[in-house]
Design a protein around this motif. Structure first.
Motif, PDB file in Angstrom:
ATOM      1  N   GLN A   9       0.804  -1.221   0.000  1.00 28.09           N
ATOM      2  CA  GLN A   9       0.000   0.000   0.000  1.00 28.09           C
ATOM      3  C   GLN A   9       0.839   1.274   0.000  1.00 28.09           C
ATOM      4  O   GLN A   9       0.320   2.344  -0.389  1.00 28.09           O
TER       5      GLN A   9
ATOM      6  N   HIS B  73       0.980  -9.265   4.600  1.00 26.99           N
ATOM      7  CA  HIS B  73      -0.169  -8.361   4.442  1.00 26.99           C
ATOM      8  C   HIS B  73      -0.558  -8.389   2.966  1.00 26.99           C
ATOM      9  O   HIS B  73      -0.586  -7.370   2.285  1.00 26.99           O
TER      10      HIS B  73
ATOM     11  N   ASN C 285      -1.888 -10.772   8.494  1.00 22.17           N
ATOM     12  CA  ASN C 285      -2.901  -9.720   8.601  1.00 22.17           C
ATOM     13  C   ASN C 285      -4.203 -10.217   7.970  1.00 22.17           C
ATOM     14  O   ASN C 285      -4.288 -10.409   6.761  1.00 22.17           O
ATOM     15  N   GLU C 286      -5.218 -10.435   8.825  1.00 24.84           N
ATOM     16  CA  GLU C 286      -6.589 -10.668   8.366  1.00 24.84           C
ATOM     17  C   GLU C 286      -6.738 -11.860   7.408  1.00 24.84           C
ATOM     18  O   GLU C 286      -7.112 -11.691   6.225  1.00 24.84           O
TER      19      GLU C 286
ATOM     20  N   TYR D 181     -13.064  -1.950  12.667  1.00 28.92           N
ATOM     21  CA  TYR D 181     -13.516  -0.784  11.909  1.00 28.92           C
ATOM     22  C   TYR D 181     -14.986  -0.477  12.124  1.00 28.92           C
ATOM     23  O   TYR D 181     -15.408   0.662  12.174  1.00 28.92           O
TER      24      TYR D 181
ATOM     25  N   GLU E  71      -5.222  -2.279  14.070  1.00 33.55           N
ATOM     26  CA  GLU E  71      -5.773  -1.314  13.113  1.00 33.55           C
ATOM     27  C   GLU E  71      -7.121  -0.795  13.598  1.00 33.55           C
ATOM     28  O   GLU E  71      -7.957  -1.578  14.018  1.00 33.55           O
TER      29      GLU E  71
ATOM     30  N   GLU F 177      -5.619   1.912  -1.362  1.00 37.53           N
ATOM     31  CA  GLU F 177      -6.688   1.224  -0.631  1.00 37.53           C
ATOM     32  C   GLU F 177      -7.266   0.086  -1.459  1.00 37.53           C
ATOM     33  O   GLU F 177      -8.461   0.034  -1.764  1.00 37.53           O
ATOM     34  N   TRP F 178      -6.363  -0.847  -1.857  1.00 35.35           N
ATOM     35  CA  TRP F 178      -6.761  -2.076  -2.553  1.00 35.35           C
ATOM     36  C   TRP F 178      -7.662  -1.817  -3.747  1.00 35.35           C
ATOM     37  O   TRP F 178      -7.307  -0.956  -4.590  1.00 35.35           O
TER      38      TRP F 178
HETATM   39  O1  LIG Z   1      -9.682  -0.638   4.499  1.00 32.34           O
HETATM   40  C1  LIG Z   1      -8.772  -0.082   5.370  1.00 32.34           C
HETATM   41  C2  LIG Z   1      -7.769  -1.123   5.843  1.00 32.34           C
HETATM   42  C3  LIG Z   1      -6.834  -1.625   4.739  1.00 32.34           C
HETATM   43  O2  LIG Z   1      -6.196  -0.539   4.105  1.00 32.34           O
HETATM   44  C4  LIG Z   1      -5.800  -2.560   5.388  1.00 32.34           C
HETATM   45  O3  LIG Z   1      -4.790  -2.956   4.483  1.00 32.34           O
HETATM   46  C5  LIG Z   1      -6.474  -3.813   5.913  1.00 32.34           C
HETATM   47  O4  LIG Z   1      -5.691  -4.451   6.900  1.00 32.34           O
HETATM   48  C6  LIG Z   1      -7.864  -3.511   6.422  1.00 32.34           C
HETATM   49  N1  LIG Z   1      -8.717  -4.374   6.927  1.00 32.34           N
HETATM   50  C7  LIG Z   1      -9.869  -3.721   7.133  1.00 32.34           C
HETATM   51  C8  LIG Z   1     -11.109  -4.343   7.658  1.00 32.34           C
HETATM   52  N2  LIG Z   1     -11.520  -5.461   6.939  1.00 32.34           N
HETATM   53  C9  LIG Z   1     -11.810  -5.575   5.596  1.00 32.34           C
HETATM   54  C10 LIG Z   1     -12.940  -6.237   5.226  1.00 32.34           C
HETATM   55  C11 LIG Z   1     -13.235  -6.403   3.886  1.00 32.34           C
HETATM   56  C12 LIG Z   1     -12.390  -5.926   2.915  1.00 32.34           C
HETATM   57  C13 LIG Z   1     -11.234  -5.263   3.299  1.00 32.34           C
HETATM   58  C14 LIG Z   1     -10.941  -5.076   4.640  1.00 32.34           C
HETATM   59  C15 LIG Z   1      -9.722  -2.426   6.801  1.00 32.34           C
HETATM   60  N3  LIG Z   1      -8.460  -2.307   6.368  1.00 32.34           N
END
Ligand SMILES: OC[C@@H]1[C@@H](O)[C@H](O)[C@@H](O)c2nc(CNc3ccccc3)cn21
Length: 450
Positions: free
Chosen positions: A20, A121, A165-166, A296, A354, A408-409
């Protein structure tokens, strides 16, 4: 609520990730990642944006550390790019790639900023994707060997390690819904990927223990508490299943050594079993030192027959305040998830790895960004974190997402989460937003205005 004073040693931080912010996508011997491939595929990313340059952190990291010092963060969570270090994912080491992270860590330590490294990540080496990626059990083994290299190279320098991460996002956004790299769309594949991600986490923990390293190792999960829209049994059931799908599907294997029973049964009945081996759950549930929580927002869920395996749908909370991502602003959910994790899963230390928000930030002529919405969002969530602390939750730190605006992906650069504004159109100039100046005060005083 009385004065909100955090512990003196509370770890106030900020977070980013390699794809990112770094850019230099093909510089100094870095191998291709699945996000390089995905972002270069037409139609995948808003505006056709890519991470080729991103925030150019690979070249501007010294300036960024100066800005971290100006904000006063005590710790910086970042991820290392596996293909920058191992271009093919295994075997040959790209020394220039490793040297970048050595310089970054050295300069962070000189600035008295504690590094927290996330090993994965989302930017898998494309060379491993070409062999099946996370659907291939071998990738778990290659991840563990990448982790071993990093543990050895940063032994004594880095003492906070996050394996993944996630994994939910990697598995489901990347393999069930196709919104993220590698972009496949098969729910059962996502379950298999989730299993291999969790397995690789446990394998890396084993190596961390074997190497007998100073420091702590954990995993970061995106936890989104689900609340029933109504008090009917069907709504309560729907919410419980969606909550298991996002939260317990990962919390339970890591801390209890088994998948949530009812949901596992639903998956097996409808999709057939994904592949596991005897002993996998023991590896996945190896003892860890902390849990990282990314929070979030919440989900409000109601019963919807036949819509999906869960007979559930998420209700759009139209009348509630939300961020630019369309996520409801619900600070209470942070308290609820912290208390629940501590009560139902683990008494290990927790880090909020986060929490943050995207708002429509504007750069003024004077180089200011008056992001009061972000100040309010963060302040309200800090208060909930404090409430959990006072109620006995072992919360050790809080990493704001994000240190700076970044890629932002699938949304590309259209969403800004940073404490620092990045002027992509003008040489990636950085500007501290009002929220960064506010955060500096919070960190200095350890206090949030009630
Ligand atoms: O979207 C904000 C951030 C993202 O930039 C980070 O790389 C990532 O770790 C991150 N995770 C979330 C929360 N989960 C989520 C759910 C669905 C799609 C993308 C993120 C938000 N974010």
């Amino acid at each position: 609520m009385a004065k909100i004073i955090f512990p003196e040693d509370f770890i106030w931080g900020a977070a980013t990730s390699s794809y990112q912010i770094e850019g230099a996508f093909n510089e100094d011997g870095k191998g291709e990642s699945i996000w390089d491939r995905f972002s270069h595929t037409p139609g995948k990313i808003e505006n056709g944006d890519t991470g080729d340059i991103a925030c150019d952190h690979y070249h501007l990291y010294r300036e960024d550390i100066e800005l971290m010092k100006e904000i006063g963060i005590r710790s910086y969570r970042f991820s290392t790019s596996w293909p920058r270090i191992l271009p093919e994912g295994k075997g040959r080491v790209n020394q220039k790639g490793l040297d970048f992270y050595k310089r970054l860590v050295d300069n962070l330590l000189k600035a008295n900023i504690r590094p927290m490294i996330t090993l994965y990540h989302w930017d898998l080496p494309q060379a491993l994707q070409d062999k099946g990626g996370w659907t291939n059990r071998d990738t778990a083994k290659y991840f563990a060997e990448y982790a071993r290299l990093m543990f050895e190279e940063f032994n004594g320098l880095v003492d906070l390690w996050v394996t993944h991460n996630e994994p939910w996002v990697v598995a489901f956004e990347g393999h069930a819904f196709g919104n993220h790299a590698p972009g496949t769309k098969d729910f059962k594949t996502a379950l298999q990927v989730a299993h291999h991600l969790l397995l690789s986490h446990g394998m890396a923990v084993d190596i961390f223990r074997e190497e007998d390293l100073p420091g702590e190792i954990g995993i970061t999960l995106n936890l989104t508490p689900a609340y029933p829209a109504g008090d009917s049994e069907k709504d309560v059931k729907a919410a419980s299943l969606l909550d298991d799908y996002i939260n317990a599907w990962f919390l339970s294997p890591v801390f209890k050594g088994s998948y949530p029973e009812e949901l596992h049964h639903i998956y097996e009945q409808n999709l057939g079993a994904f592949t596991t081996q005897p002993g996998d759950m023991d590896i996945i549930s190896r003892d860890i030192d902390f849990l990282g929580i990314n929070y979030y927002s919440r989900m409000v869920v109601r019963h919807k027959p036949g819509d999906n395996l869960f007979n559930a749908e998420v209700v759009k909370m139209e009348d509630r305040p939300s961020t630019e991502m369309g996520w409801e602003i619900y600070p209470q959910g942070l308290y609820d998830i912290l208390v629940r994790v501590n009560k139902e899963y683990t008494d290990k230390p927790l880090y909020i790895t986060e929490n943050g928000a995207a708002f429509d930030d504007k750069l003024t002529e004077e180089g200011k960004i008056h992001d009061e919405k972000r100040i309010n969002y963060l302040g309200d969530h800090f208060k909930q974190a404090y409430k959990a602390l006072k109620d006995g939750v072992p919360l050790r730190g809080y990493y704001v997402w994000s240190l700076m605006d970044n890629f932002e992906w699938a949304y590309g650069y259209s969403k800004r989460f940073g404490l620092i504004y990045v002027d992509y159109e003008n040489g990636n100039r950085r500007f501290l937003k009002d929220s960064a100046l506010w955060y500096r005060e919070v960190i200095e005083k350890g206090q949030v205005e009630a």
